[in-house]
Design a protein around this motif. Structure first.
Motif, PDB file in Angstrom:
ATOM      1  N   LYS A  50       0.862  -1.184   0.000  1.00  0.00           N
ATOM      2  CA  LYS A  50       0.000   0.000   0.000  1.00  0.00           C
ATOM      3  C   LYS A  50       0.896   1.230   0.000  1.00  0.00           C
ATOM      4  O   LYS A  50       1.681   1.443   0.932  1.00  0.00           O
ATOM      5  CB  LYS A  50      -0.909  -0.004   1.222  1.00  0.00           C
ATOM      6  N   ILE A  51       0.766   2.012  -1.069  1.00  0.00           N
ATOM      7  CA  ILE A  51       1.621   3.184  -1.254  1.00  0.00           C
ATOM      8  C   ILE A  51       0.746   4.424  -1.133  1.00  0.00           C
ATOM      9  O   ILE A  51      -0.167   4.636  -1.943  1.00  0.00           O
ATOM     10  CB  ILE A  51       2.309   3.146  -2.639  1.00  0.00           C
ATOM     11  N   LEU A  52       1.033   5.221  -0.102  1.00  0.00           N
ATOM     12  CA  LEU A  52       0.276   6.448   0.119  1.00  0.00           C
ATOM     13  C   LEU A  52       0.916   7.562  -0.692  1.00  0.00           C
ATOM     14  O   LEU A  52       2.138   7.783  -0.602  1.00  0.00           O
ATOM     15  CB  LEU A  52       0.289   6.783   1.615  1.00  0.00           C
ATOM     16  N   ILE A  53       0.119   8.220  -1.508  1.00  0.00           N
ATOM     17  CA  ILE A  53       0.618   9.319  -2.335  1.00  0.00           C
ATOM     18  C   ILE A  53       0.110  10.625  -1.736  1.00  0.00           C
ATOM     19  O   ILE A  53      -1.087  10.907  -1.777  1.00  0.00           O
ATOM     20  CB  ILE A  53       0.163   9.152  -3.797  1.00  0.00           C
ATOM     21  N   ASP A  54       1.020  11.354  -1.140  1.00  0.00           N
ATOM     22  CA  ASP A  54       0.758  12.588  -0.397  1.00  0.00           C
ATOM     23  C   ASP A  54       0.039  12.276   0.923  1.00  0.00           C
ATOM     24  O   ASP A  54      -0.684  11.289   1.040  1.00  0.00           O
ATOM     25  CB  ASP A  54      -0.037  13.610  -1.221  1.00  0.00           C
ATOM     26  N   THR A  55       0.341  13.133   1.886  1.00  0.00           N
ATOM     27  CA  THR A  55      -0.270  12.988   3.214  1.00  0.00           C
ATOM     28  C   THR A  55      -0.956  14.306   3.517  1.00  0.00           C
ATOM     29  O   THR A  55      -0.364  15.213   4.079  1.00  0.00           O
ATOM     30  CB  THR A  55       0.807  12.713   4.279  1.00  0.00           C
ATOM     31  N   SER A  56      -2.186  14.418   3.078  1.00  0.00           N
ATOM     32  CA  SER A  56      -2.891  15.680   3.264  1.00  0.00           C
ATOM     33  C   SER A  56      -3.199  15.870   4.748  1.00  0.00           C
ATOM     34  O   SER A  56      -3.156  14.914   5.530  1.00  0.00           O
ATOM     35  CB  SER A  56      -4.176  15.699   2.423  1.00  0.00           C
ATOM     36  N   PRO A  57      -3.510  17.096   5.147  1.00  0.00           N
ATOM     37  CA  PRO A  57      -3.850  17.328   6.563  1.00  0.00           C
ATOM     38  C   PRO A  57      -5.063  16.497   7.000  1.00  0.00           C
ATOM     39  O   PRO A  57      -5.292  16.331   8.187  1.00  0.00           O
ATOM     40  CB  PRO A  57      -4.169  18.827   6.608  1.00  0.00           C
TER      41      PRO A  57
END
Ligand code: ZN
Ligand code: ZN
Ligand code: ZN
Length: 262
Positions: A50-57
């Motif tokens: 599982k690859i998270l693309i960007d970590t928004s607030p």
């Protein structure tokens, strides 16, 4: 092998509704929370990784909503708050559950900014720099950072799984020629459509019309406008937005929780 791509958040920096705004779009999103737009992150799930693309607030809420309890890698498109602001949300996942640092791939120029902004997260992430044009392989799914036009060093990611290709460019004003060439003929072009009406920052973002035009330019099978602010010069309701894209036939407006199977 298949992969799936989840749009966790599809809003621009202010989010929808914005706490300071009472336009028709924000009123509607307050009434119908399913129309709200959290800040932009996405998840690539290859089955193994599982690859998270960007970590928004808003990433904590997004992961809870989608029932995602594991993150193996994080890739950031660029160092803007609406894309990195949720990095700290992974601290307790790493400390209490994963118990080893998560590889965090940053724009090469953002390493120093990360260290300065988050000295407390030094042991939470194993920081690396991604490289433009290099393909990162996760099982049978390739992820390639390509340059975007966004004022600061910014990537879009081209995902390839077998014959299926998806390009994710949440923040960009058009595409540099080489990136446009690389994404020509993609199955899905998910791209910046921050503005509705006037484009206040034409060097760093696109309007809905420009996003659709970019999809035609690169001959995308489907264009998926995302990173939508909804307000600014001409606020728009969900129904009006649907009516505007319907005539094109191959334009689907992104929404929070949208799943695409590669
Ligand atoms: Zn508003
Ligand atoms: Zn940005
Ligand atoms: Zn953004």
């Amino acid at each position: 092998m298949e992969g799936s791509f989840i749009l966790l958040g599809t809003g621009a920096g202010p989010g929808l509704p914005s706490f300071f705004c009472n336009c028709a779009g924000c009123q509607e999103a307050r009434r119908k929370p399913e129309l709200a737009r959290t800040r932009s992150s996405a998840l690539l799930d290859t089955g193994d990784s599982k690859i998270l693309i960007d970590t928004s607030p808003d990433v904590r809420r997004q992961l809870l909503r989608e029932g995602i309890d594991r993150i193996d890698y994080v890739f950031l498109t660029h160092w803007h708050y609406d894309h990195f602001g949720g990095l700290g949300e992974l601290e307790y996942y790493v400390k209490l559950a994963r118990r080893e640092p998560v590889p965090l791939f940053l724009p090469p120029s953002a390493g120093k900014q990360f260290a300065a902004a988050f000295p407390n997260l030094a042991d939470v992430f194993a920081v690396r720099s991604w490289a433009f044009g290099r393909q990162y392989l996760f099982g049978a799914v390739g992820l390639t950072p390509l340059p975007a036009n966004h004022g600061i060093e910014t990537a879009g990611f081209l995902l390839a799984a077998g014959a299926a290709r998806l390009a994710y460019f949440p923040d960009t004003a058009g595409l540099p020629a080489l990136s446009a060439q690389q994404v020509t003929g993609v199955d899905w072009l998910i791209c910046d459509a921050t503005f509705h009406g006037d484009n206040w920052y034409p060097d760093v973002h696109m309007s809905l019309e420009q996003a659709i035009a970019l999809g035609r330019q690169v001959n995308a099978r489907q264009t998926v406008p995302t990173h939508l602010a909804i307000h600014y010069s001409r606020p728009v309701t969900a129904r009006e937005l649907q009516a505007e894209v319907a005539p094109y036939g191959n334009v689907v407006v992104a929404y929070d929780g949208m799943h695409i199977t590669l």
